[in-house]
Design an enzyme around this catalytic site. Sequence first.
Site, PDB file in Angstrom:
ATOM      1  N   ASP A  61      34.511  -8.314 -24.217  1.00  0.00           N
ATOM      2  CA  ASP A  61      34.199  -7.234 -25.150  1.00  0.00           C
ATOM      3  C   ASP A  61      35.301  -6.956 -26.173  1.00  0.00           C
ATOM      4  O   ASP A  61      36.482  -6.870 -25.811  1.00  0.00           O
ATOM      5  CB  ASP A  61      33.976  -5.916 -24.398  1.00  0.00           C
ATOM      6  CG  ASP A  61      32.978  -6.021 -23.273  1.00  0.00           C
ATOM      7  OD1 ASP A  61      32.544  -7.131 -22.963  1.00  0.00           O
ATOM      8  OD2 ASP A  61      32.651  -4.974 -22.696  1.00  0.00           O
ATOM      9  N   GLU A 228      25.956   0.313 -21.207  1.00  0.00           N
ATOM     10  CA  GLU A 228      27.321  -0.146 -21.433  1.00  0.00           C
ATOM     11  C   GLU A 228      27.659  -0.011 -22.922  1.00  0.00           C
ATOM     12  O   GLU A 228      26.791  -0.056 -23.778  1.00  0.00           O
ATOM     13  CB  GLU A 228      27.471  -1.600 -20.992  1.00  0.00           C
ATOM     14  CG  GLU A 228      27.217  -1.833 -19.512  1.00  0.00           C
ATOM     15  CD  GLU A 228      27.447  -3.277 -19.111  1.00  0.00           C
ATOM     16  OE1 GLU A 228      28.406  -3.520 -18.380  1.00  0.00           O
ATOM     17  OE2 GLU A 228      26.666  -4.142 -19.534  1.00  0.00           O
TER      18      GLU A 228
END
Length: 594
Positions: A61, A228
């Site tokens: 990420d 998320e």
Amino acid sequence: IGKMGSGILSVFIRLFAIAAICFVVVDGLNGLNGDVALVSDDSVHIPQFHFVPLPHDWMNDPNGLFFDPVFKKYHLMFQYQTPRVWGHAISEDMVHWKNLPIAMENDEWYDKGGVFSGSATVLDDAAQTPVLSYSVSTNDMQCLAFPANRSDPNLTVWTKYEGNPVISTKTGALPGRDDTTAWKSNDGKTWRMVYGTNSGAIAYTSTNFLNWTMHGLINQDDTTGMWECPDFYQLVGTNVFVLKASTEGQDYWSVGSYDDSTIIFTSTLGDIGNKTQLYDYGQYYASKRFFDPSKNRHVLFGWVSEERTVNPAGGKPYGWASIQSLPRVVLMDSDRWLRFQPVEELQMLRNESTKVTLGTTTIAAGQAIPLSGISGRQLEIIVQFKVNSETSSCGVDVLASPDRKEFTTVGFDVASDTSYMVGMDLPGGDYSVVNVNYTDPHTCQKQCLSDNNCVAWTYVVRPPLAGACCLKNAIPAQNSNPTCTSGVKVPWTNLSLFGDTTSSSLNQTDGHAANKREGAIVAKNGQIPSTMDLHIYVDHSAVEVYAYNGRHVLTRRTYPTLAASDNVFLRSLHGADCIVQSLTAWEMLGASST
């Protein structure tokens, strides 16, 4: 051992590593003819103008993105190594990146299992202090970090707040993770931020950025799955707000209004989970956005993972894994549909001496013609096709070998007869769902034809009964589903964007994805366009395509094995002829990080 012995050992280790990489590549190709030129090692698949960290390792990420208004630099942090730490890179243009030392190690009792995702917020104090907010592997704490030295132009060293964790389930917080960038209330008195939970995005407030109070869910829809990397922001120059969540492997968006007094977002165009409202139809997840005040724009990065078998522990067997997407500007069309455009800074990588153009060109159905004058593994291609009224499939083959043993295709499909579609779902819009004991979808179709309220239908195979007949009062976007057959009462033209890696690689052992990924192209104001533009970037193993003025994006990873797999073909896959109305292409210069 002495210095000479140490040097010899170091050289031996490096040669052994190179040999191992070569073996990984060639071993999966041992069925090819001996005279075929193969790629010599896996470095040919490392992108050169997408961000890849140094030293090479696992990455996922994007985190902690911000523009430093004091030193005029962009900061990119990211999930790095295993267990996770935050890597750190800086840039003056979001194209050329300089890697810095790790920003945050997993060295405290609360983050030993990994420093998980989060964001950055530039405070409105005199120093314009950037603050990192982040979650931890246990999903039950949120933490902060501050620059150790605000006068350092690179903000190299970060110090974790001594009062961490600032939010914890031990003091009543909901379990969750992935803090957003914070924003101020309309009266300027309180900070707000959200993080993801199993029920959506939970909002917190603070007057000092250190002590946080739980407020409630900002969203009104509950997907019952983990949200998320959520995000929430106002589009520039509008009163429209965007709520985003990464869930079920994709990044969903919704637009709507926001009540500052209740901290509630109300969707006015699709809820989270709408399969057409995605940041990207392809290999793209856990995106992070930041506001760039230097150019008054929202900029988006996303994690583009591998589409082959790789181990998170060091990216084995290749020694690296994953890239960041190209930076994209978030815009909005006149019908409130989001658009995404690559940042203008990428144009500096165009090698103008290699520029080729093409006028109106017809490609016969089922044929592929080579694009002469340009080839390579670093390309930018802008092509505009005519949209046929007949069923057709038009696209561009990239990373193609001259004999077309390997190629990756990006393009769009036109389906002009949607009255009866095998293997297709029309999710949503149901006013009647009935379990039935027949197996012929035509029976469900007849029920729709005889019902004045019905405009579309889907038959779903549903054991232990034969199936279910779903009648609809709206026509949702299509999604491929082998258990469904669908149709519409009045046939309409449907468009879809696709990226196909079925023939992308001859490697039989690397576990690469060999499939077609696609998503519906939502026509602006319901009007089928007369042309379709595809803006394509090829960067070794990464292919990004922006379609229909950026209303839809699709990213794929692809790993051709042949040294000559660097050609471009224009293609009509099936149905009617395809007509290219214009094309411009460049070879792209490298901008690999240092």
